[in-house]
Design an enzyme around this catalytic site. Sequence first.
Site, PDB file in Angstrom:
ATOM      1  N   LYS A  73      -5.527  -3.040  -7.340  1.00  0.00           N
ATOM      2  CA  LYS A  73      -5.915  -2.295  -6.132  1.00  0.00           C
ATOM      3  C   LYS A  73      -7.064  -1.347  -6.496  1.00  0.00           C
ATOM      4  O   LYS A  73      -7.704  -1.516  -7.516  1.00  0.00           O
ATOM      5  CB  LYS A  73      -4.701  -1.548  -5.566  1.00  0.00           C
ATOM      6  CG  LYS A  73      -3.610  -2.484  -5.051  1.00  0.00           C
ATOM      7  CD  LYS A  73      -4.101  -3.272  -3.850  1.00  0.00           C
ATOM      8  CE  LYS A  73      -3.071  -4.238  -3.327  1.00  0.00           C
ATOM      9  NZ  LYS A  73      -3.597  -5.140  -2.315  1.00  0.00           N
ATOM     10  N   ASP A 122       0.818  -1.216   0.000  1.00  0.00           N
ATOM     11  CA  ASP A 122       0.000   0.000   0.000  1.00  0.00           C
ATOM     12  C   ASP A 122       0.854   1.271   0.000  1.00  0.00           C
ATOM     13  O   ASP A 122       0.357   2.361  -0.276  1.00  0.00           O
ATOM     14  CB  ASP A 122      -0.928   0.022   1.223  1.00  0.00           C
ATOM     15  CG  ASP A 122      -1.980  -1.075   1.143  1.00  0.00           C
ATOM     16  OD1 ASP A 122      -2.240  -1.587   0.035  1.00  0.00           O
ATOM     17  OD2 ASP A 122      -2.540  -1.432   2.195  1.00  0.00           O
ATOM     18  N   ARG A 147      -2.546   0.772  -9.794  1.00  0.00           N
ATOM     19  CA  ARG A 147      -1.630   1.746  -9.183  1.00  0.00           C
ATOM     20  C   ARG A 147      -0.288   1.848  -9.896  1.00  0.00           C
ATOM     21  O   ARG A 147       0.477   2.780  -9.627  1.00  0.00           O
ATOM     22  CB  ARG A 147      -1.420   1.437  -7.692  1.00  0.00           C
ATOM     23  CG  ARG A 147      -2.624   1.842  -6.866  1.00  0.00           C
ATOM     24  CD  ARG A 147      -2.380   1.709  -5.378  1.00  0.00           C
ATOM     25  NE  ARG A 147      -3.574   2.130  -4.650  1.00  0.00           N
ATOM     26  CZ  ARG A 147      -3.920   1.699  -3.452  1.00  0.00           C
ATOM     27  NH1 ARG A 147      -3.164   0.812  -2.827  1.00  0.00           N
ATOM     28  NH2 ARG A 147      -5.015   2.155  -2.878  1.00  0.00           N
ATOM     29  N   ARG A 156      -4.905   6.445  -1.959  1.00  0.00           N
ATOM     30  CA  ARG A 156      -3.439   6.452  -1.784  1.00  0.00           C
ATOM     31  C   ARG A 156      -2.745   7.240  -2.901  1.00  0.00           C
ATOM     32  O   ARG A 156      -1.685   7.819  -2.690  1.00  0.00           O
ATOM     33  CB  ARG A 156      -2.891   5.036  -1.663  1.00  0.00           C
ATOM     34  CG  ARG A 156      -3.475   4.321  -0.450  1.00  0.00           C
ATOM     35  CD  ARG A 156      -2.580   3.304   0.173  1.00  0.00           C
ATOM     36  NE  ARG A 156      -3.365   2.484   1.089  1.00  0.00           N
ATOM     37  CZ  ARG A 156      -3.617   2.786   2.368  1.00  0.00           C
ATOM     38  NH1 ARG A 156      -3.138   3.875   2.900  1.00  0.00           N
ATOM     39  NH2 ARG A 156      -4.349   1.977   3.115  1.00  0.00           N
TER      40      ARG A 156
HETATM   41  C1  S3P Z   1      -5.237  -5.691   3.465  1.00  0.00           C
HETATM   42  C2  S3P Z   1      -4.421  -6.450   2.684  1.00  0.00           C
HETATM   43  C3  S3P Z   1      -3.766  -5.953   1.455  1.00  0.00           C
HETATM   44  C4  S3P Z   1      -3.755  -4.435   1.417  1.00  0.00           C
HETATM   45  C5  S3P Z   1      -5.079  -3.847   1.791  1.00  0.00           C
HETATM   46  C6  S3P Z   1      -5.460  -4.268   3.201  1.00  0.00           C
HETATM   47  C7  S3P Z   1      -5.882  -6.312   4.646  1.00  0.00           C
HETATM   48  O1  S3P Z   1      -4.468  -6.433   0.329  1.00  0.00           O
HETATM   49  O2  S3P Z   1      -3.379  -3.988   0.125  1.00  0.00           O
HETATM   50  O3  S3P Z   1      -5.061  -2.442   1.735  1.00  0.00           O
HETATM   51  O4  S3P Z   1      -6.379  -5.574   5.515  1.00  0.00           O
HETATM   52  O5  S3P Z   1      -5.906  -7.547   4.728  1.00  0.00           O
HETATM   53  P1  S3P Z   1      -4.178  -7.903  -0.286  1.00  0.00           P
HETATM   54  O6  S3P Z   1      -4.533  -8.883   0.743  1.00  0.00           O
HETATM   55  O7  S3P Z   1      -5.079  -8.005  -1.475  1.00  0.00           O
HETATM   56  O8  S3P Z   1      -2.742  -7.919  -0.655  1.00  0.00           O
END
Ligand code: S3P
Length: 447
Positions: free
Chosen positions: A348, A321, A352, A394
């Site tokens: 995302k 992120d 991104r 973001r």
């Molecule tokens: C998150 C996991 C991540 C992250 C997201 C929050 C979470 O995504 O990018 O902002 O809270 O489990 P991914 O599990 O798809 O990598």
Amino acid sequence: MSILSVKAISSLHAEFSVPGDKSISHRAAIFGGLSNGTCEISNFLPSEDCLNTLKAMRSLGAKFDILEELEGYGPTRLRIHGQSMKLSAPEAPIDCGNSGTGMRLLAGLLAGQEFTTELFGDASLSSRPMGRITKPLKEMGANLETLGEKAGCAPLKIHGSKLQPINYEMPVASAQVKSAVLLAGMFAEGITTVTQPSTTRDHTERMLSKFRVSIRTDGNKITMAGCQTPESCDFAVPGDISSAAFWLVAAAAKNGSRLLLKDVGLNPTRTAILKVLSRMGAHMTETVHSSGGEPIGNIEIHGAPLKGTTLLPEEIPNLIDEIPVIAVAAALAKGETHIRNARELRVKETDRITTTVENLRKMGVDVEEFEDGMIVHGCKKLKGAQIESHGDHRIAMAFAIAGLFASGETVIHGADCINTSYPGFAEHLNAIRHERSNPEHFTLPTI
Ligand code: S3P
């Protein structure tokens, strides 16, 4: 749609706290709502994403009382009344807004219920892949339909069914997928095992342990027996290191600056950003002052001339992120920064890779785009530009930080999306711009 205008700053000296962690706030609402009593959650993040998950839990029977509120946003301290794993059918489809975490975790939770639910979201969420959760959930016996115009995408219709446990090898390193399978596993009799290809944020595992659900982690393999009711407990959400990252980059890249961020979550599965900024030349100290469940501490950072770096493949899931703002740091650093093995960025809130590259170029940065990332050639002066957030919080915040280093004015279009993760960002930006180093002078309460 709102705009945010940013001009360059000459120095940065500040001390403050960022709002609560988004990932942990989602989970606190879910596990609090499943628990066997009342849970007081403090420093809850009153962002649109987390409020949607909180409302979803209410529509499933878990009521909450607001104990403290950030005016204009929502609760920061609340008491949630757990339902002892017995949820009730919602009256209407559940709106997950912009949140992949909300939708994927709730899908796992709902797969094993005795009723049918529909989950929907905004245009961005309706274009994100849901096959990564529907596949393991179907293998567990779930009955799910993806109703989206785009194949495999939301809305999701979940006909609750009796689930079997699973031994699942995840093809992508995703904490959302891991958490969805574990949440479904809580409603299946027997042992569920999830193996991740590399380490991802472990907030679900830590929170389950805190709620006295027995769960074991052995390297990248997580094992949990189903049908355990979480024991209610109070929970303090740490500050979000992904929100802290914006100010860390601003301070790191401003020679002579000093920034102290207080009470930030320092979970080792989230702190790769600190390693990267240190490699780039920033001077930093971290002090952990509380480690019950989630480590929490202060970060003090001093700016210095930055140099380019290469992100390691195993670091990517732990700073996924933060990559847009790392790309901004790279633009301000001397030399090249290699950001590869990051194909996940394409699914995302926006793609991104494209949105970061496009906006960096608008600011005069030389950047090469690849299918799985980018190479940023740093150290040219940034020029102010008209930046499109494309509805991605973001991207909006990363380029507001870039604006602090650019000539002229940088205008972020579609800045209202920032409220999905960082209510009060504009107020913090304003306080920093005006060198209000004393936190008492910050207009936003340090939530
Ligand atoms: C998150 C996991 C991540 C992250 C997201 C929050 C979470 O995504 O990018 O902002 O809270 O489990 P991914 O599990 O798809 O990598």
